[in-house]
Design an enzyme around this catalytic site. Structure first.
Site, PDB file in Angstrom:
ATOM      1  N   CYS A 129       1.662  -0.817  11.759  1.00 35.24           N
ATOM      2  CA  CYS A 129       0.711   0.093  12.386  1.00 35.24           C
ATOM      3  C   CYS A 129       1.359   1.297  12.649  1.00 35.24           C
ATOM      4  CB  CYS A 129       0.123  -0.289  13.981  1.00 35.24           C
ATOM      5  SG  CYS A 129       1.372  -0.172  15.020  1.00 35.24           S
ATOM      6  N   PHE A 271      -8.292   5.553  -3.589  1.00 29.99           N
ATOM      7  CA  PHE A 271      -8.586   4.281  -4.533  1.00 29.99           C
ATOM      8  C   PHE A 271      -8.021   4.929  -5.808  1.00 29.99           C
ATOM      9  CE2 PHE A 271     -11.867   4.173  -1.306  1.00 29.99           C
ATOM     10  CZ  PHE A 271     -11.886   2.657  -1.127  1.00 29.99           C
ATOM     11  N   VAL A 272      -6.619   5.289  -6.116  1.00 29.52           N
ATOM     12  CA  VAL A 272      -6.168   5.635  -7.395  1.00 29.52           C
ATOM     13  C   VAL A 272      -5.586   4.238  -7.879  1.00 29.52           C
ATOM     14  CG1 VAL A 272      -4.463   7.145  -8.335  1.00 29.52           C
ATOM     15  CG2 VAL A 272      -5.410   7.787  -6.083  1.00 29.52           C
ATOM     16  N   ARG A 273      -6.494   3.805  -8.813  1.00 30.87           N
ATOM     17  CA  ARG A 273      -6.162   2.672  -9.471  1.00 30.87           C
ATOM     18  C   ARG A 273      -7.146   2.407 -10.533  1.00 30.87           C
ATOM     19  NH1 ARG A 273      -7.841   0.342  -4.396  1.00 30.87           N
ATOM     20  NH2 ARG A 273      -9.652  -0.853  -4.569  1.00 30.87           N
ATOM     21  N   GLN A 274      -6.867   1.448 -11.653  1.00 28.68           N
ATOM     22  CA  GLN A 274      -7.647   1.113 -12.760  1.00 28.68           C
ATOM     23  C   GLN A 274      -8.495   2.434 -13.406  1.00 28.68           C
ATOM     24  OE1 GLN A 274     -10.038  -1.918 -10.579  1.00 28.68           O
ATOM     25  NE2 GLN A 274      -8.450  -3.249 -11.001  1.00 28.68           N
ATOM     26  N   ASN A 275      -7.872   3.419 -13.471  1.00 31.48           N
ATOM     27  CA  ASN A 275      -8.213   4.749 -14.324  1.00 31.48           C
ATOM     28  C   ASN A 275      -9.410   5.293 -13.273  1.00 31.48           C
ATOM     29  OD1 ASN A 275      -7.622   6.205 -16.423  1.00 31.48           O
ATOM     30  ND2 ASN A 275      -9.801   5.467 -17.250  1.00 31.48           N
ATOM     31  N   ARG A 276      -9.322   5.432 -12.131  1.00 31.17           N
ATOM     32  CA  ARG A 276     -10.418   6.011 -11.094  1.00 31.17           C
ATOM     33  C   ARG A 276      -9.698   6.492  -9.870  1.00 31.17           C
ATOM     34  NH1 ARG A 276     -12.665   2.872  -7.174  1.00 31.17           N
ATOM     35  NH2 ARG A 276     -11.733   0.664  -6.861  1.00 31.17           N
TER      36      ARG A 276
END
Length: 290
Positions: A129, A271-276
């Site tokens: 936390c 959500f910086v992952r999988q090309n998005r």
């Protein structure tokens, strides 16, 4: 099973587990990320009137402990520059043998003038936390947060897409344990500059900032930060204190993280992952060339 030679021996541990797959049970050895308490003590005052006190206890993955202490002091506003810190050592005067590498003492320069009311707070920081009780953006402004650059850096969208893979490829401990967070600094061109791992996201970031402090790289006005997991208010706060203008997270940001980043002038991506990815504020730093 021998320990991997490229990992600090205190950063992991081996346990025997029973692996269950359907009706099949097998016994195997598993490697786990270590989690141990680190007590941070502080020495300050004139050379002939030094005072010492415990400042914080944090649950962390052993390794880069001096950087962790230095980064914590900097992001908490207790020191403002490398010149405020004489050095960090493992305390030689611990009572128990198991405390020997779990207690560090940061010695401030005799000329440093720490905020004494701030020192009166005794922190307990869990690995999950972070420091609790910070609920207002105004409190961060009061800590003399540097103004982030109003022009650049400009980060191509293609760089953001590449950063998670480059971060993961450099995570030696995660590769072995699967149980660690990472904070990584990149150049706007996508070069990996610094990476640190820890069971706590905030500790990993403090280690990165501490390393930058020791290398006298602060403020990090031309850096892009990528963190594993979500983007919390505390990570935005620490990044802002270090002068980082772009923060990207593999997971989602909290509402307060977005409010803080907007207020500080920080570009925040999630959500910086999988090309998005999503851009939550100050999107002008992300260029659209692919």
């Amino acid at each position: 099973m021998s320990a991997p030679v490229f990992l600090p021996p205190t950063s992991y541990d081996y346990v025997t587990v029973h692996k269950v797959q359907g009706a099949t049970v097998t016994e195997a050895s598993d490697v786990l990320a270590a989690e141990e308490p680190l007590e941070i003590r502080l020495g300050y005052g004139p050379a002939d009137q030094r005072q010492h006190r415990t400042l914080s206890i944090t649950m962390r993955t052993p390794g880069h402990d001096f950087e962790l202490a230095a980064g914590f002091l900097f992001t908490e506003g207790i020191i403002r520059s490398r010149q405020d810190l004489q050095g960090v050592i493992y305390c030689p005067d611990v009572e128990k043998e198991e405390e020997r590498e779990n207690v560090v003492r940061a010695e401030l320069a005799p000329t440093a003038t720490p905020d004494l009311p701030r020192l009166e707070r005794h922190f307990y920081t869990s690995s999950s936390c972070g420091v609790c009780g910070k609920t207002s953006i105004e409190a961060v402004h009061a800590a003399a947060c540097p103004v982030l650059p109003a022009a650049g850096p400009y980060v191509p969208a293609s760089v953001l897409h590449q950063m998670p893979e480059r971060q993961r490829a450099a995570q030696d401990l995660f590769e072995q344990t699967g149980g660690l967070h990472a904070a990584a600094l990149f150049s706007p061109e996508g070069e990996l500059l610094l990476l640190r791992e820890d069971v706590g996201r905030h500790n990993a970031l403090d280690k990165v900032i501490g390393a930058a402090l020791f290398q006298e790289l602060l403020p990090l006005h031309n850096a892009v930060l990528l963190v594993s997991g979500r983007a919390s208010f505390e990570l935005v706060q620490k990044a802002a204190v270090a002068g980082i203008p772009v923060l990207a997270a593999v997971g989602a940001p909290s509402s307060l993280a977005v409010s803080a980043a907007r207020d500080f002038g920080m570009t925040l991506c999630g959500f910086v992952r999988q090309n998005r990815y999503n851009i939550y504020c100050h999107d002008w730093r992300i260029t659209k060339e692919l």
